[in-house]
Design an enzyme around this catalytic site. Structure first.
Site, PDB file in Angstrom:
ATOM      1  N   ARG A 189       0.865  -1.194   0.032  1.00 55.67           N
ATOM      2  CA  ARG A 189      -0.078  -0.028  -0.072  1.00 55.67           C
ATOM      3  C   ARG A 189       0.848   1.119  -0.075  1.00 55.67           C
ATOM      4  NH1 ARG A 189      -4.629   0.366   4.572  1.00 55.67           N
ATOM      5  NH2 ARG A 189      -5.062   2.027   2.971  1.00 55.67           N
ATOM      6  N   CYS A 248      -1.039   6.570   9.422  1.00 56.98           N
ATOM      7  CA  CYS A 248      -1.382   5.146   8.408  1.00 56.98           C
ATOM      8  C   CYS A 248      -2.586   5.409   7.601  1.00 56.98           C
ATOM      9  CB  CYS A 248      -1.866   4.075   9.725  1.00 56.98           C
ATOM     10  SG  CYS A 248      -2.719   4.429  10.804  1.00 56.98           S
TER      11      CYS A 248
END
Length: 293
Positions: A189, A248
């Site tokens: 990611r 995050c």
């Protein structure tokens, strides 16, 4: 009782002894599956530490629909005032020790640890290794729902013990040596190879990547302080730990990184809670970086 904890972690054996001694403690089970919002409560009902309350990521540890949110993103923070009201409803008393745990590697219970510190409630600690460690220590298990708190707690807001960074602050310091962003998401990611949740793949330009799972050993517990120190020193490669800002996807899985850096003796770094889910949706569009081969 005004008890602080020398470290942000407690082991299962110590917690068992603490409970057996009759010392007052509030225990909160934060189990939650991002892919199934109902699974965590079912896990709690199937087995939990006796007396533990249950906290739901969406309903208890984030701003609820219609409430004022502190930031954007998929799991926006509630205001400190809203959070302290929830703690009182759970029966949390001023200065009472709180132990939090989950079944997801500390990413959700870490959120509650951070929220409590943000509200000024210092005596809070994370059960190292979570539910798995509790079972390994042969801790007692209860099932079903616990009765409601016998009385409303009296926890009050105090000076924040952690630092929150906002989107404008992160944008302002982007590219400056005074800010070292560390992204806790999985490497695929981070590199922009895949993005299952947010509209844009990639990461904030200049960020370093430390997947939160890198902080744990095979038993699910945090690595020892010396090992964490070596690994974080290698990652930062000369960057001052005092400049670190954790993020995050939505301010949840960054907490194990924040805890690990703290355990390593490198400080209690700020959290950019909006994370990639806020950054990638911001208008006008903010710069995004990708490292796709």
């Amino acid at each position: 009782m005004n008890t602080d904890f020398p470290t942000p972690l407690i082991d299962a054996t110590t917690l068992r002894a603490w409970m057996a001694s009759g010392r007052p403690v509030c225990i909160v089970d934060c189990s939650f599956e991002l892919t199934d919002p109902h699974a965590g409560r079912a896990q709690y009902r199937s087995g939990h530490i006796p007396g533990a309350r249950y906290a739901h990521l969406d309903h208890d540890l984030s701003a609820r629909p219609g409430e004022t949110a502190v930031n954007g993103g998929r799991h926006p923070l509630p205001t400190r005032e809203a959070m302290i009201e929830r703690l009182r409803a759970w029966g949390v008393r001023q200065g009472e020790p709180v132990v939090v745990y989950d079944r997801q590697g500390g990413i959700v219970c870490g959120r509650l640890w951070w929220l409590l510190r943000w509200c000024g409630h210092a005596p809070v600690t994370v059960l190292d290794g979570g539910w798995r460690a509790w079972l390994a220590a042969e801790g007692p298990v209860a099932a079903g729902d616990e009765p409601h708190a016998p009385s409303v707690g009296d926890a009050t807001l105090g000076e924040a013990g952690v630092t929150l960074r906002t989107l404008p602050e992160v944008v302002r310091d982007l590219g400056r040596p005074t800010q070292t962003l560390v992204d806790a998401r999985a490497s695929a990611r981070f590199r922009g190879e895949t993005e299952p949740l947010d509209p844009v793949a990639g990461h904030i330009p200049g960020a370093l990547n430390r997947p939160f799972t890198d902080n744990f050993g095979p038993d699910g517990r945090f690595k020892d302080a010396a090992t964490l120190r070596r690994e974080w020193d290698a990652l930062l490669a000369g960057h001052d730990p005092a400049t670190v800002v954790h993020y995050c996807g939505s301010g949840v899985s960054a907490i194990p990184n924040l805890l690990a850096l703290h355990v390593a003796g490198l400080g209690l770094a700020p959290l950019y809670a909006g994370g990639w889910s806020e950054w990638s949706r911001a208008e006008p569009g903010l710069p995004c970086a990708r490292h796709v081969p």
